[in-house]
Design a protein around this motif. Structure first.
Motif, PDB file in Angstrom:
ATOM      1  N   VAL A  91       6.719  12.088  -5.017  1.00  9.61           N
ATOM      2  CA  VAL A  91       7.895  12.573  -4.296  1.00  9.61           C
ATOM      3  C   VAL A  91       7.635  12.637  -2.792  1.00  9.61           C
ATOM      4  N   THR A  92       6.372  12.474  -2.402  1.00 15.14           N
ATOM      5  CA  THR A  92       6.046  12.453  -0.982  1.00 15.14           C
ATOM      6  C   THR A  92       5.385  11.123  -0.646  1.00 15.14           C
ATOM      7  N   MET A  93       5.566  10.685   0.567  1.00 21.56           N
ATOM      8  CA  MET A  93       5.024   9.392   0.976  1.00 21.56           C
ATOM      9  C   MET A  93       3.518   9.465   1.147  1.00 21.56           C
ATOM     10  N   SER A  94       2.866   8.385   0.782  1.00 22.39           N
ATOM     11  CA  SER A  94       1.425   8.303   0.924  1.00 22.39           C
ATOM     12  C   SER A  94       1.064   7.076   1.746  1.00 22.39           C
ATOM     13  N   ARG A  95      -0.069   7.162   2.446  1.00 27.60           N
ATOM     14  CA  ARG A  95      -0.600   6.022   3.181  1.00 27.60           C
ATOM     15  C   ARG A  95      -1.755   5.363   2.435  1.00 27.60           C
ATOM     16  N   GLN A  96      -1.993   5.816   1.237  1.00 28.29           N
ATOM     17  CA  GLN A  96      -3.106   5.302   0.446  1.00 28.29           C
ATOM     18  C   GLN A  96      -2.635   4.191  -0.492  1.00 28.29           C
ATOM     19  N   ARG A  97      -3.371   3.095  -0.505  1.00 29.46           N
ATOM     20  CA  ARG A  97      -2.992   1.978  -1.358  1.00 29.46           C
ATOM     21  C   ARG A  97      -2.903   2.375  -2.824  1.00 29.46           C
ATOM     22  N   GLY A  98      -3.795   3.265  -3.243  1.00 29.53           N
ATOM     23  CA  GLY A  98      -3.858   3.635  -4.646  1.00 29.53           C
ATOM     24  C   GLY A  98      -2.642   4.373  -5.168  1.00 29.53           C
ATOM     25  N   SER A  99      -1.803   4.852  -4.269  1.00 26.52           N
ATOM     26  CA  SER A  99      -0.608   5.565  -4.704  1.00 26.52           C
ATOM     27  C   SER A  99       0.495   4.619  -5.158  1.00 26.52           C
ATOM     28  N   TYR A 100       0.368   3.370  -4.813  1.00 27.55           N
ATOM     29  CA  TYR A 100       1.428   2.393  -5.074  1.00 27.55           C
ATOM     30  C   TYR A 100       1.082   1.567  -6.302  1.00 27.55           C
ATOM     31  N   ASP A 101       2.029   1.465  -7.221  1.00 29.28           N
ATOM     32  CA  ASP A 101       1.720   0.886  -8.522  1.00 29.28           C
ATOM     33  C   ASP A 101       2.122  -0.573  -8.666  1.00 29.28           C
ATOM     34  N   THR A 102       2.997  -1.057  -7.821  1.00 33.51           N
ATOM     35  CA  THR A 102       3.433  -2.444  -7.936  1.00 33.51           C
ATOM     36  C   THR A 102       3.520  -3.048  -6.539  1.00 33.51           C
ATOM     37  N   TRP A 103       3.074  -4.310  -6.447  1.00 38.94           N
ATOM     38  CA  TRP A 103       3.001  -4.992  -5.160  1.00 38.94           C
ATOM     39  C   TRP A 103       3.689  -6.346  -5.234  1.00 38.94           C
ATOM     40  N   GLY A 104       4.186  -6.776  -4.091  1.00 36.55           N
ATOM     41  CA  GLY A 104       4.683  -8.134  -3.989  1.00 36.55           C
ATOM     42  C   GLY A 104       3.555  -9.109  -3.732  1.00 36.55           C
ATOM     43  N   GLN A 105       3.912 -10.381  -3.575  1.00 28.97           N
ATOM     44  CA  GLN A 105       2.909 -11.422  -3.407  1.00 28.97           C
ATOM     45  C   GLN A 105       2.480 -11.588  -1.950  1.00 28.97           C
ATOM     46  N   GLY A 106       3.218 -10.995  -1.028  1.00 31.39           N
ATOM     47  CA  GLY A 106       2.875 -11.048   0.378  1.00 31.39           C
ATOM     48  C   GLY A 106       3.598 -12.150   1.121  1.00 31.39           C
ATOM     49  N   THR A 107       3.780 -11.932   2.414  1.00 30.41           N
ATOM     50  CA  THR A 107       4.383 -12.937   3.290  1.00 30.41           C
ATOM     51  C   THR A 107       3.591 -12.957   4.597  1.00 30.41           C
ATOM     52  N   GLN A 108       3.282 -14.148   5.059  1.00 37.94           N
ATOM     53  CA  GLN A 108       2.434 -14.308   6.235  1.00 37.94           C
ATOM     54  C   GLN A 108       3.238 -14.122   7.517  1.00 37.94           C
ATOM     55  N   VAL A 109       2.703 -13.306   8.401  1.00 38.98           N
ATOM     56  CA  VAL A 109       3.245 -13.155   9.751  1.00 38.98           C
ATOM     57  C   VAL A 109       2.157 -13.572  10.732  1.00 38.98           C
ATOM     58  N   THR A 110       2.476 -14.524  11.588  1.00 35.98           N
ATOM     59  CA  THR A 110       1.530 -15.002  12.586  1.00 35.98           C
ATOM     60  C   THR A 110       2.156 -14.850  13.964  1.00 35.98           C
ATOM     61  N   VAL A 111       1.466 -14.144  14.845  1.00 38.05           N
ATOM     62  CA  VAL A 111       1.950 -13.913  16.202  1.00 38.05           C
ATOM     63  C   VAL A 111       1.011 -14.634  17.161  1.00 38.05           C
ATOM     64  N   SER A 112       1.546 -15.600  17.871  1.00 41.71           N
ATOM     65  CA  SER A 112       0.726 -16.381  18.801  1.00 41.71           C
ATOM     66  C   SER A 112       0.771 -15.761  20.193  1.00 41.71           C
ATOM     67  N   SER A 113      -0.339 -15.915  20.897  1.00 42.38           N
ATOM     68  CA  SER A 113      -0.420 -15.327  22.241  1.00 42.38           C
ATOM     69  C   SER A 113       0.065 -16.290  23.306  1.00 42.38           C
TER      70      SER A 113
END
Length: 123
Positions: A101-123
């Motif tokens: 019921v409260t937000m966590s910053r710990q990975r272990g609190s989250y039970d399901t994940w997506g596959q990820g999306t790449q973000v690339t920032v060029s200088s």
């Protein structure tokens, strides 16, 4: 069971903007806590932002530049990113915590994940 699918990543110049989306399917609920994490090669996955029914939380490194929001009708969570920096380059993952019921910053609190999306920032 829920499934998460991220989209919206890409290549952008420093100072630019991107909006990531995370679509949730399956047994969804507006009470679920949703979050974004990111990971670069050789580093641990780190917390970026989270959203509950009424509140948000941000890592210090993105505060003031990133905004997390949700559209419960569309079962979608967004991460609006502005003033992007090269150090924001990472694979960004969406995650859900269906039990807390409260937000966590710990990975272990989250039970399901997506596959990820790449973000690339060029200088």
């Amino acid at each position: 069971q829920v499934q998460l699918v991220e989209s919206g990543g890409g290549l952008v110049q420093a100072g630019g903007s991107l909006r990531l989306s995370c679509t949730i399917s399956g047994r969804t609920s507006s009470s679920y806590i949703m979050a974004w994490f990111r990971q670069t090669t050789g580093k641990e996955r780190e917390f970026v932002a989270a959203i509950s029914r009424r509140a948000t939380s941000y890592a210090d490194s993105v505060k003031g530049r990133f905004t997390i929001s949700r559209d419960n009708a569309e079962n979608t969570v967004y991460l609006q990113m502005i003033s992007l920096k090269p150090e924001d380059t990472a694979v960004y993952y969406c995650a859900v915590d269906r039990l807390s019921v409260t937000m966590s910053r710990q990975r272990g609190s989250y039970d399901t994940w997506g596959q990820g999306t790449q973000v690339t920032v060029s200088s």
